[in-house]
Scaffold this motif. Structure first.
Motif, short mmCIF file in Angstrom:
data_model
loop_
_atom_site.label_atom_id
_atom_site.label_comp_id
_atom_site.label_asym_id
_atom_site.label_seq_id
_atom_site.Cartn_x
_atom_site.Cartn_y
_atom_site.Cartn_z
N SER A 336 0.84 -1.19 0.00
CA SER A 336 0.00 0.00 0.00
C SER A 336 0.88 1.25 0.00
O SER A 336 2.09 1.17 0.22
CB SER A 336 -0.90 -0.01 1.22
OG SER A 336 -0.08 -0.04 2.37
N ILE A 337 0.24 2.37 -0.28
CA ILE A 337 1.01 3.60 -0.44
C ILE A 337 0.86 4.48 0.79
O ILE A 337 -0.25 4.85 1.19
CB ILE A 337 0.57 4.36 -1.70
CG1 ILE A 337 0.61 3.42 -2.92
CG2 ILE A 337 1.48 5.56 -1.93
CD1 ILE A 337 0.18 4.06 -4.22
N ALA A 338 1.99 4.78 1.39
CA ALA A 338 2.07 5.66 2.55
C ALA A 338 3.12 6.72 2.20
O ALA A 338 3.74 6.66 1.14
CB ALA A 338 2.46 4.86 3.78
N PRO A 339 3.31 7.74 3.08
CA PRO A 339 4.28 8.77 2.73
C PRO A 339 5.64 8.23 2.30
O PRO A 339 6.23 8.74 1.35
CB PRO A 339 4.36 9.59 4.02
CG PRO A 339 2.98 9.50 4.59
CD PRO A 339 2.54 8.09 4.30
N ASP A 340 6.14 7.18 2.97
CA ASP A 340 7.48 6.69 2.62
C ASP A 340 7.50 5.98 1.26
O ASP A 340 8.37 6.23 0.43
CB ASP A 340 8.04 5.80 3.73
CG ASP A 340 7.11 4.64 4.07
OD1 ASP A 340 5.94 4.65 3.60
OD2 ASP A 340 7.55 3.72 4.78
N SER A 341 6.52 5.13 1.01
CA SER A 341 6.54 4.42 -0.28
C SER A 341 6.18 5.36 -1.43
O SER A 341 6.68 5.21 -2.54
CB SER A 341 5.62 3.19 -0.25
OG SER A 341 4.35 3.52 0.24
N PHE A 342 5.34 6.35 -1.14
CA PHE A 342 5.08 7.35 -2.18
C PHE A 342 6.36 8.08 -2.55
O PHE A 342 6.70 8.23 -3.73
CB PHE A 342 4.02 8.36 -1.74
CG PHE A 342 4.02 9.56 -2.62
CD1 PHE A 342 3.55 9.46 -3.92
CD2 PHE A 342 4.57 10.77 -2.21
CE1 PHE A 342 3.60 10.54 -4.78
CE2 PHE A 342 4.64 11.85 -3.06
CZ PHE A 342 4.16 11.74 -4.35
#
Lengths: 516, 516
Positions: A336-342
């Motif tokens: 899923s997309i969170a600030p770090d993976s974004f």
């Protein structure tokens, strides 16, 4: 030739060749005159906040003003929020605001209002034109707009001035030179830095762009000083091969902590850090550590490059560029997309020459860090805190730099203020990747509520910060305005969607569903 | 109790129980305080033009102010265009504009701007609150907002005033009474009307609503005078069983022609007709026929009803209501949609108690005529010429009158200024039928260009008036904001879609493809 024709010829004579507008009846003379001025490109926005935000993005990238065309007081009002950001960014802009014919105003017609008073909210120079002074007025507006550090100026154009015969020829603007920094100031700062006490150069404005940036970096290396910049610079040049600059955080006590034991803060086209907002208890309006002395090398109106050259010379800072490129982010592989993976997805894909218009707020805050080592690019920040900046600024940056990829980072809440920008992007076939970070809330305000000491929002307050009911469907909104749109909810999908958008001519919208 | 709590309690004590807002950090105290004031309903708008337009629609229908909540100067700027319309409509509104803490402003933080100067563009009364004066300030704002004929007022709320302990109790507003019209004025007008020379009563404001409307109708009948109203009244009560009033046309020479040989124009809460715009050649700023005398029975600030009662009594106008209901339009049976068939479809379907928020402009201009004989309804006009009124005003009218069907008539160009209103309608499940009249151009401006004597727009000018590239897809836009949406291109389809929308709870959008 009538007044409207002369206005255009004077703009062109002074290097203004783009008008972004949302005209009404009082501006019809101006619109009709466009056909007589083929070198003046005209771009239509469906809403004035798009017009002024695009002029801001354009001015930041082109280093010269676009003209806007706005319909009386209400049109200027609609454009005011993004003019506020432009004023804070020192972006050169020349607003042309149509006004009732001079003889008609006395009857207080329905659209009459106090345009000059509204303009005072964001414009640093405002003048109502007369037939006799028109060309001189336009030249003065362009001249002041272009004077360091750049200004928002406003010309009020009464309809009868536009339709009356032109008087005189197009006049040339006089652009005031940036002020030279006195040698005594250079000497003082050099002495401070020679002491070897903990110091930092705080950069903003021209200070975060070449050639100033490289000079500042050499000075910092030579003096053992840190290189920091304002929380929200208008345009920072960064990426591989360029000096890495620490950006000050948003929250005052974090600024104080970041500046730590700095004893000398040297301002380079910057102001001493000020808290965005005050909070109960107060005391943190100015975020400068206790015992830290503030020295001004150059204000935003000064000749920053010459001042840095002189200081580098005084300190014997070598001509070797201080290269500090970080490595690239690894490509995220899923989840899923969170600030770090974004941030990682952006860092893994950002193309050379990219321009990022950043209104990513709570989700996007890690993106600058993750992109520090990417190929050289420009990053445009929300200088004035006025929301609705991202999509219009990206639109304007793409008008200024058609050969570069522009990326708008926007929150879902932020994007909705000026969503109409998508239509102009589609119409002008602009190379913009619109990334909408959708977390279905005004997340920043939940944070601010806690900072206010108000704890978690109560059930009623929560509804005022929540965007979930109904959920916004940005793929539909993009489609509605002619922009190919897609939605992703996994980091690997985001990487694919970003890369595909960079290879696609024209605008794209990517709705990024953020894990909440 | 802190300042924000006291503010809310004072609003409630003075009959203000709705706040429509788009808050930011400086308004977090206010938002947090909502949980302590459950009687104050709060509604969120995604953009401030929606907030202020909804407050306008609400105030016109509720006859009392909603409060708005706006984020500093930029938020007020975004709301200014619809506040302009509200000012021209004499709608009571109390704006609450958050501001930096008083001790913080001196540091010129990024969001700082001259709020009072911006407010002067549309607000008739503006005051920055202090902790000591807060409740009195709020009471004064509500009092002036409610004073005849209704006003836009603005309270600036510094953050520290909101978070400081409340001082004092909620104060009651003093609402100034409307001025009485002197008997001598009544006598003069009565004498004029008794002469039997061609006369017309020109109504606006309270004059086009009951009970003034019936009184004016009796007077006109008795005196053999015509009953006309302003081109754009804020709210006119009309339909079967109500007097038919001739609305003045938009174009000055058509006004002159409509007033024809009128020798006495009696103003009833109206102003003498003024041209919306001036045109080259001039001379038509005031659209009153030569030789016509203008008499003021009552200004917009006067007690209109008492003045009309006195005049009716002086003239011996009978108490019989003058009923002038026209018949209903026949139901159109098919074919493409043009202004006439659109108007017929609306006229054949308009339900009892409907509220029409009219920003239909070039396509909608026949709708008032076709609906004159429909069941009783209210019609809200674009009083200030500031585009982006229709969808927000419909939103506010539906908040004021949840049991009535609200119909927004909007052009495609107009709808795009404040399209975000759809989201608030979906969120609050408001009974609004949004009719988007899509002719893919700023058609009014093509017309105005010809009126300017500029002929047909040239190819470049044409692109600034054209909305065809790309075509806007309102069905997608509606869906993107959670509003069930459909598109029709035939008049019989439109009739079906309208009727279905009236039977459906919550908002609907109907994109009407206009033959061009």
């Amino acid at each position: 030739m009538n007044g409207a024709d002369l206005l255009m010829q004077t703009l062109l004579a002074n290097g203004v060749d783009l008008v972004i507008g949302n005209p009404g009846t009082s501006e019809m003379q101006f619109v009709a005159a466009l056909d007589g001025a083929p070198k003046l490109r005209s771009v239509l926005g469906l809403f004035e906040g798009v017009v002024t935000g695009a002029a801001d993005g354009y001015g930041r990238m082109a280093d010269r003003p676009a003209a806007t065309l706005l319909h009386l007081g209400p049109g200027l009002g609609n454009g005011l929020a993004n003019l506020h950001n432009a004023r804070r960014a020192h972006t050169p802009i020349v607003n042309v605001v149509g006004e009732h014919a001079t003889f008609h105003r006395q009857y207080d017609p329905p659209l009459h209002s106090d345009i000059a008073s509204i303009a005072k909210g964001a414009s640093e120079w405002t003048r109502a034109m007369s037939a006799e002074s028109l060309s001189g007025d336009v030249a003065a507006a362009v001249g002041f707009a272009r004077e360091a550090p750049g200004h928002v100026t406003t010309l009020i154009l009464p309809a009868d001035v536009a339709w009356s015969p032109a008087i005189g020829d197009p006049q040339k603007a006089t652009i005031g030179k940036p002020r030279s920094v006195p040698a005594s100031v250079i000497d003082e700062v050099a002495q401070v830095l020679r002491r070897g006490e903990p110091a930092a150069l705080l950069l903003n404005g021209r200070g975060v762009r070449e050639p100033a940036l490289g000079l500042a970096s050499r000075i910092a290396k030579r003096a053992g000083a840190r290189l920091v910049c304002d929380t929200f610079p208008a345009r920072i040049e960064r990426g591989a091969g360029r000096p890495v600059v620490e950006r000050l955080p948003y929250i005052p006590h974090m600024i104080l902590s970041a500046l730590g034991d700095v004893k000398h803060l040297i301002l380079v086209a910057a102001r001493a850090p000020v808290a965005f907002f005050a909070f109960p208890g107060g005391g943190q309006s100015i975020a400068v550590p206790e015992g830290c002395q503030v020295h001004t090398l150059a204000t935003e109106s000064d000749d920053v490059v010459s001042a840095l050259e002189a200081l580098a010379s005084a300190l014997g800072a070598s001509a070797d560029k201080q290269l500090q490129a970080s490595g690239l982010s690894p490509v995220p592989t899923g989840g899923s997309i969170a600030p770090d993976s974004f941030a990682a997805a952006l860092g893994a894909t950002l193309p050379e020459g990219a321009i990022v218009a950043d209104e990513g707020n709570t989700v996007g805050y890690l993106a600058p860090l993750a992109t520090a080592g990417c190929p050289p690019h420009d990053w445009l920040c929300l200088t004035g805190g006025s929301i609705g900046f991202g999509l219009p600024a990206a639109t304007g940056a793409a008008l200024a730099c058609p050969d570069r990829r522009v990326i708008a980072l926007d929150g879902d809440g932020s994007a909705m203020y000026t969503i109409q920008a998508l239509w102009t992007q589609a119409r002008e076939k602009l190379n913009v990747t619109n990334v909408i970070l959708s977390n279905r809330s005004y997340a920043i305000l939940n944070l601010e509520m806690m900072r206010m000491g108000l704890g978690q929002a109560g059930p009623v307050a929560k509804t005022m910060l929540d965007l979930n009911n109904p959920a916004l469907d940005f793929v539909a909104l993009g489609k509605g305005m002619g922009v190919p749109s897609t939605k992703v909810s996994r980091a690997d999908e985001l990487v694919v969607a970003l890369r595909r958008s960079y290879l696609t001519e024209g605008p794209t919208l990517i709705e990024v569903e953020i894990e909440t």
